[in-house]
Design a protein around this motif. Sequence first.
Motif, PDB file in Angstrom:
ATOM      1  N   VAL A  92       0.856  -1.182   0.000  1.00 61.51           N
ATOM      2  CA  VAL A  92       0.000   0.000   0.000  1.00 61.51           C
ATOM      3  C   VAL A  92       0.894   1.235   0.000  1.00 61.51           C
ATOM      4  O   VAL A  92       1.712   1.412   0.908  1.00 61.51           O
ATOM      5  CB  VAL A  92      -0.940   0.037   1.221  1.00 61.51           C
ATOM      6  N   ILE A  93       0.721   2.042  -1.035  1.00 62.22           N
ATOM      7  CA  ILE A  93       1.483   3.273  -1.175  1.00 62.22           C
ATOM      8  C   ILE A  93       0.532   4.436  -0.930  1.00 62.22           C
ATOM      9  O   ILE A  93      -0.454   4.595  -1.648  1.00 62.22           O
ATOM     10  CB  ILE A  93       2.083   3.414  -2.601  1.00 62.22           C
ATOM     11  N   MET A  94       0.823   5.228   0.074  1.00 61.29           N
ATOM     12  CA  MET A  94       0.024   6.413   0.345  1.00 61.29           C
ATOM     13  C   MET A  94       0.480   7.482  -0.655  1.00 61.29           C
ATOM     14  O   MET A  94       1.652   7.865  -0.668  1.00 61.29           O
ATOM     15  CB  MET A  94       0.227   6.896   1.787  1.00 61.29           C
ATOM     16  N   VAL A  95      -0.425   7.891  -1.536  1.00 61.59           N
ATOM     17  CA  VAL A  95      -0.135   8.933  -2.527  1.00 61.59           C
ATOM     18  C   VAL A  95      -1.100  10.061  -2.212  1.00 61.59           C
ATOM     19  O   VAL A  95      -2.287   9.976  -2.518  1.00 61.59           O
ATOM     20  CB  VAL A  95      -0.324   8.426  -3.975  1.00 61.59           C
ATOM     21  N   THR A  96      -0.591  11.093  -1.582  1.00 59.62           N
ATOM     22  CA  THR A  96      -1.474  12.083  -0.977  1.00 59.62           C
ATOM     23  C   THR A  96      -0.923  13.498  -1.068  1.00 59.62           C
ATOM     24  O   THR A  96       0.276  13.678  -1.260  1.00 59.62           O
ATOM     25  CB  THR A  96      -1.712  11.703   0.506  1.00 59.62           C
ATOM     26  N   SER A  97      -1.800  14.453  -0.907  1.00 58.84           N
ATOM     27  CA  SER A  97      -1.366  15.847  -0.857  1.00 58.84           C
ATOM     28  C   SER A  97      -1.017  16.243   0.574  1.00 58.84           C
ATOM     29  O   SER A  97      -0.500  17.332   0.810  1.00 58.84           O
ATOM     30  CB  SER A  97      -2.461  16.768  -1.402  1.00 58.84           C
ATOM     31  N   SER A  98      -1.280  15.365   1.530  1.00 53.32           N
ATOM     32  CA  SER A  98      -1.046  15.684   2.942  1.00 53.32           C
ATOM     33  C   SER A  98       0.442  15.686   3.277  1.00 53.32           C
ATOM     34  O   SER A  98       1.135  14.689   3.088  1.00 53.32           O
ATOM     35  CB  SER A  98      -1.757  14.680   3.847  1.00 53.32           C
ATOM     36  N   ARG A  99       0.880  16.814   3.794  1.00 60.13           N
ATOM     37  CA  ARG A  99       2.249  16.940   4.286  1.00 60.13           C
ATOM     38  C   ARG A  99       2.258  16.926   5.817  1.00 60.13           C
ATOM     39  O   ARG A  99       3.264  17.251   6.435  1.00 60.13           O
ATOM     40  CB  ARG A  99       2.887  18.220   3.769  1.00 60.13           C
ATOM     41  N   GLU A 100       1.130  16.557   6.402  1.00 53.73           N
ATOM     42  CA  GLU A 100       1.012  16.560   7.864  1.00 53.73           C
ATOM     43  C   GLU A 100       1.804  15.392   8.457  1.00 53.73           C
ATOM     44  O   GLU A 100       1.632  14.238   8.057  1.00 53.73           O
ATOM     45  CB  GLU A 100      -0.456  16.460   8.276  1.00 53.73           C
ATOM     46  N   GLU A 101       2.646  15.715   9.416  1.00 55.57           N
ATOM     47  CA  GLU A 101       3.498  14.708  10.039  1.00 55.57           C
ATOM     48  C   GLU A 101       2.678  13.595  10.675  1.00 55.57           C
ATOM     49  O   GLU A 101       3.046  12.419  10.601  1.00 55.57           O
ATOM     50  CB  GLU A 101       4.407  15.359  11.087  1.00 55.57           C
ATOM     51  N   LYS A 102       1.520  13.952  11.264  1.00 54.43           N
ATOM     52  CA  LYS A 102       0.698  12.921  11.909  1.00 54.43           C
ATOM     53  C   LYS A 102       0.200  11.895  10.887  1.00 54.43           C
ATOM     54  O   LYS A 102       0.120  10.706  11.192  1.00 54.43           O
ATOM     55  CB  LYS A 102      -0.470  13.542  12.688  1.00 54.43           C
ATOM     56  N   ASP A 103      -0.119  12.324   9.661  1.00 51.01           N
ATOM     57  CA  ASP A 103      -0.549  11.389   8.614  1.00 51.01           C
ATOM     58  C   ASP A 103       0.598  10.485   8.187  1.00 51.01           C
ATOM     59  O   ASP A 103       0.422   9.274   8.009  1.00 51.01           O
ATOM     60  CB  ASP A 103      -1.094  12.145   7.397  1.00 51.01           C
TER      61      ASP A 103
END
Length: 147
Positions: A92-103
């Motif tokens: 599973v590769i998280m491909v996201t716009s989130s730069r949030e450290e918690k994510d």
Amino acid sequence: MKTEIKRILIVDDSPKDVELAIAALSENNMANEIIVAEDGEEALDYLYKRGKFIDEHGFPAVILLDIKMPKMNGIEVLRHIRNDSKFNLIPVIMVTSSREEKDLVESYKLGANSYVVKPVDFNQFMEAIKILGQYWAIVNQPPPIIL
């Protein structure tokens, strides 16, 4: 012996990002079948063969999973995948716009294989998806899925 073409499951609620990802994978002449789920619930429907995916068979070679989606976010989907022995070995590769450290931290704690922030630049986005597709669907040798 017939070699099965590996599937790629893209889970993203942005039609534009999905279209670009498919274009990037196709541009690279990858013959992989691409399945698209528009939200987290639809991704689980695909994996569990429910709803519109009831007649599907097999498992994806890799899941490209966005985090910020309606109904069920990517972190919740990843949690379901990693808690089910039928799916927990699928990359599973998280491909996201989130730069949030918690994510980022939560994704790795739950067993994400990689975390990629979607580049804002069109060409960088296309290149990132091509590289991901080549590695995870062609180069990488996953363990067999045991039912």
